[in-house]
Scaffold this motif. Structure first.
Motif, PDB file in Angstrom:
ATOM      1  N   LEU A  48       3.668   6.887   3.817  1.00  0.00           N
ATOM      2  CA  LEU A  48       2.669   7.935   4.150  1.00  0.00           C
ATOM      3  C   LEU A  48       1.686   7.430   5.274  1.00  0.00           C
ATOM      4  CD1 LEU A  48       1.453  10.702   3.895  1.00  0.00           C
ATOM      5  CD2 LEU A  48       0.216   9.827   1.747  1.00  0.00           C
ATOM      6  N   VAL A  49       1.557   8.261   6.136  1.00  0.00           N
ATOM      7  CA  VAL A  49       0.465   7.892   7.441  1.00  0.00           C
ATOM      8  C   VAL A  49      -0.238   9.319   7.722  1.00  0.00           C
ATOM      9  CG1 VAL A  49       0.351   7.572   9.836  1.00  0.00           C
ATOM     10  CG2 VAL A  49       2.063   6.266   8.480  1.00  0.00           C
ATOM     11  N   VAL A  50      -1.535   9.323   7.504  1.00  0.00           N
ATOM     12  CA  VAL A  50      -2.351  10.270   7.901  1.00  0.00           C
ATOM     13  C   VAL A  50      -3.290  10.183   9.191  1.00  0.00           C
ATOM     14  CG1 VAL A  50      -4.017  11.880   6.760  1.00  0.00           C
ATOM     15  CG2 VAL A  50      -2.165  10.977   5.318  1.00  0.00           C
ATOM     16  N   LYS A  51      -3.076  10.928  10.147  1.00  0.00           N
ATOM     17  CA  LYS A  51      -3.758  10.888  11.196  1.00  0.00           C
ATOM     18  C   LYS A  51      -5.261  11.679  11.101  1.00  0.00           C
ATOM     19  CE  LYS A  51      -5.343  10.485  15.612  1.00  0.00           C
ATOM     20  NZ  LYS A  51      -6.768  10.926  15.560  1.00  0.00           N
ATOM     21  N   ILE A  52      -6.564  11.483  11.006  1.00  0.00           N
ATOM     22  CA  ILE A  52      -7.501  12.310  11.009  1.00  0.00           C
ATOM     23  C   ILE A  52      -8.039  12.126  12.383  1.00  0.00           C
ATOM     24  CG2 ILE A  52      -8.142  11.706   8.468  1.00  0.00           C
ATOM     25  CD1 ILE A  52     -10.168   9.666   9.324  1.00  0.00           C
ATOM     26  N   HIS A  53      -9.157  13.063  12.553  1.00  0.00           N
ATOM     27  CA  HIS A  53      -9.639  13.280  14.004  1.00  0.00           C
ATOM     28  C   HIS A  53     -10.395  12.134  14.358  1.00  0.00           C
ATOM     29  CE1 HIS A  53      -9.181  17.680  12.526  1.00  0.00           C
ATOM     30  NE2 HIS A  53      -9.150  17.650  13.916  1.00  0.00           N
ATOM     31  N   ALA A 110       0.660  -1.184  -0.090  1.00  0.00           N
ATOM     32  CA  ALA A 110      -0.028   0.059   0.008  1.00  0.00           C
ATOM     33  C   ALA A 110       0.906   1.323   0.188  1.00  0.00           C
ATOM     34  CB  ALA A 110      -1.046  -0.009   1.165  1.00  0.00           C
ATOM     35  N   ASP A 111       0.394   2.312  -0.445  1.00  0.00           N
ATOM     36  CA  ASP A 111       1.162   3.573  -0.553  1.00  0.00           C
ATOM     37  C   ASP A 111       0.857   4.289   0.543  1.00  0.00           C
ATOM     38  OD1 ASP A 111       2.075   3.434  -3.298  1.00  0.00           O
ATOM     39  OD2 ASP A 111      -0.036   2.976  -3.587  1.00  0.00           O
ATOM     40  N   ALA A 112      -0.350   4.435   1.375  1.00  0.00           N
ATOM     41  CA  ALA A 112      -0.780   5.363   2.275  1.00  0.00           C
ATOM     42  C   ALA A 112      -1.613   4.587   3.335  1.00  0.00           C
ATOM     43  CB  ALA A 112      -1.327   6.447   1.806  1.00  0.00           C
ATOM     44  N   PHE A 113      -1.557   5.178   4.338  1.00  0.00           N
ATOM     45  CA  PHE A 113      -2.543   4.811   5.653  1.00  0.00           C
ATOM     46  C   PHE A 113      -3.127   5.806   6.522  1.00  0.00           C
ATOM     47  CE2 PHE A 113      -2.773   3.704  10.416  1.00  0.00           C
ATOM     48  CZ  PHE A 113      -3.456   2.730  10.255  1.00  0.00           C
ATOM     49  N   ILE A 114      -4.551   5.575   6.711  1.00  0.00           N
ATOM     50  CA  ILE A 114      -5.310   6.448   7.200  1.00  0.00           C
ATOM     51  C   ILE A 114      -6.119   6.066   8.507  1.00  0.00           C
ATOM     52  CG2 ILE A 114      -7.461   8.193   6.741  1.00  0.00           C
ATOM     53  CD1 ILE A 114      -6.864   8.070   3.796  1.00  0.00           C
ATOM     54  N   ALA A 150      -3.930  15.189   9.442  1.00  0.00           N
ATOM     55  CA  ALA A 150      -2.381  15.872   9.693  1.00  0.00           C
ATOM     56  C   ALA A 150      -1.566  14.665   9.281  1.00  0.00           C
ATOM     57  CB  ALA A 150      -2.563  15.752  11.263  1.00  0.00           C
ATOM     58  N   PRO A 151      -0.830  14.934   8.466  1.00  0.00           N
ATOM     59  CA  PRO A 151       0.318  13.912   8.004  1.00  0.00           C
ATOM     60  C   PRO A 151       1.398  13.626   9.072  1.00  0.00           C
ATOM     61  CG  PRO A 151       0.747  15.912   6.810  1.00  0.00           C
ATOM     62  CD  PRO A 151      -0.726  16.035   7.428  1.00  0.00           C
ATOM     63  N   LEU A 152       1.852  12.654   9.381  1.00  0.00           N
ATOM     64  CA  LEU A 152       2.901  12.181  10.071  1.00  0.00           C
ATOM     65  C   LEU A 152       4.347  12.173   8.968  1.00  0.00           C
ATOM     66  CD1 LEU A 152       3.709  11.471  13.039  1.00  0.00           C
ATOM     67  CD2 LEU A 152       3.619   9.067  12.314  1.00  0.00           C
ATOM     68  N   LEU A 153       5.048  13.460   9.223  1.00  0.00           N
ATOM     69  CA  LEU A 153       6.014  13.658   8.136  1.00  0.00           C
ATOM     70  C   LEU A 153       7.240  13.018   8.374  1.00  0.00           C
ATOM     71  CD1 LEU A 153       5.361  17.662   7.482  1.00  0.00           C
ATOM     72  CD2 LEU A 153       4.286  15.418   5.981  1.00  0.00           C
TER      73      LEU A 153
END
Length: 349
Positions: free
Chosen positions: A296-301, A99-103, A288-291
């Motif tokens: 790629l990891v993106v934290k949503i509310h 996978a390319d990204a995780f939400i 909010a991305p974890l840079l």
């Protein structure tokens, strides 16, 4: 045809359950033909919300998981022990290149721990910050860090400033982004021990456009492009920002609905108010991305609804297309190389 982008969505951990994740995933598939969605969580529950919905079954898959990471357990311990949790399984998909990204709307601590220990930081990155975009009267500003690294050291904050500058320049197209550190006044001698220690290091850092301190009341006015702070203060700013925006929009709506005269007037500004509401909505910017990670990891509310999931999918597509973390890793490497050359030149003199 665009390259397929595979995005994992963790359906466990958010306040609103798996339904918003499933609905957001379906809409994401409709809006973006290049997306392939992987849902991690309880397969039976996911299938319940998929039942009767129209979507491309070839572009959506489910990975059943049997464990959950709650907000009440130590994040690092949970990530290491709960191998079959939706969060750990999803992050391993990114680590293994499946996978390319995780939400995820799950526990921030567990997301940080998983990002660090499973996916791993890019070479040269000291800490991975969470960095959401904040609406201002001008262009959005990047708040870095908003919750990942409480009590960060001065040298870590300097690197956050570098990461934020690279992000704003390469992704948001801001030339020579202005970096400011959050403080209780504009004078250089003000601030707590951390700010006082970090300030001279920022002044000496040639790779950023450091403009000094910024008081929190000036953040909404767009006085800086990168708002630098450690995670405790950053999280307070973010939550106050969100709460105040919600309160003001509610008060405006209440005033408009208070009388027949104001209701009639409200009809004339309805479209403008919708635009204003969207600017202050969490779903507008995604998460909010974890840079600074190798993926790629993106934290949503935690209380995210369908709209924020959809925006996070769109955000992931942009990040993957622009190779955000690759640009950050290269940018930091170039800066280290330049500093080494300068140090060698100085030593030779």
């Amino acid at each position: 045809m665009k390259k397929e982008v595979r995005i994992v969505i963790d359906t466990i951990g958010g306040d609103n359950g798996a339904e918003v994740c499933v609905n957001g995933a379906i809409e994401g598939l409709k809006q973006h033909p290049e997306v392939h969605i992987i849902l991690t969580g309880h397969e039976e529950e996911i299938n319940k919300y998929l039942e009767g919905k129209e979507y491309d079954k070839n572009r959506l898959e489910i990975i059943n998981t049997t464990e959950e990471i709650s907000l009440n357990e130590p994040p690092v311990k949970a990530v290491r022990e709960k191998k079959d949790s939706s969060l750990v399984v999803g992050m391993n998909q990114v680590k293994e290149g499946k996978a390319d990204a995780f939400i995820s709307a799950g526990c921030s601590g567990a997301i940080l721990a998983g990002g660090t220990f499973i996916i791993g930081r890019s070479k040269g990155v000291k800490r991975a910050p969470l960095a959401p975009l904040l609406p201002t009267t001008k262009t959005p500003a990047l708040l870095i860090d908003c919750g990942a690294n409480v009590d960060a050291k001065p040298e870590v904050l300097v690197q956050f400033a570098q990461i934020g500058s690279i992000y704003m320049q390469k992704i948001c197209g801001v030339k020579n982004p202005r970096v400011a550190i959050v403080n209780i006044g504009l004078e250089e001698e003000k601030g707590n021990a951390l700010v006082k220690s970090t300030y001279p290091l920022l002044k000496a850092c040639k790779s950023i456009n450091f403009i000094g301190s910024i008081e929190s009341r000036e953040i909404p006015n767009g006085k800086a492009d990168v708002i630098l702070t450690e995670a405790f203060v950053g999280n307070v700013i973010l939550k106050l920002y969100e709460g105040l925006a919600k309160m003001l929009l509610g008060e405006i709506k209440g005033a408009i609905m208070s009388s027949l005269k104001s209701k009639i007037g409200g009809l004339f500004i309805k479209s403008s108010l919708k635009g204003l509401k969207s600017r202050f909505s969490a779903s507008e910017y995604g998460g909010a991305p974890l840079l600074g990670l190798n993926g790629l990891v993106v934290k949503i509310h935690g209380n995210s609804k369908e709209g924020e999931v959809i925006s996070a999918i769109r955000q992931c597509l942009t990040f993957v297309d622009q190779d955000v973390n690759g640009l950050i890793a290269k940018g930091l490497a170039d800066e280290v190389a330049e500093e080494s050359l300068e140090a060698s030149a100085n030593a030779a003199e």
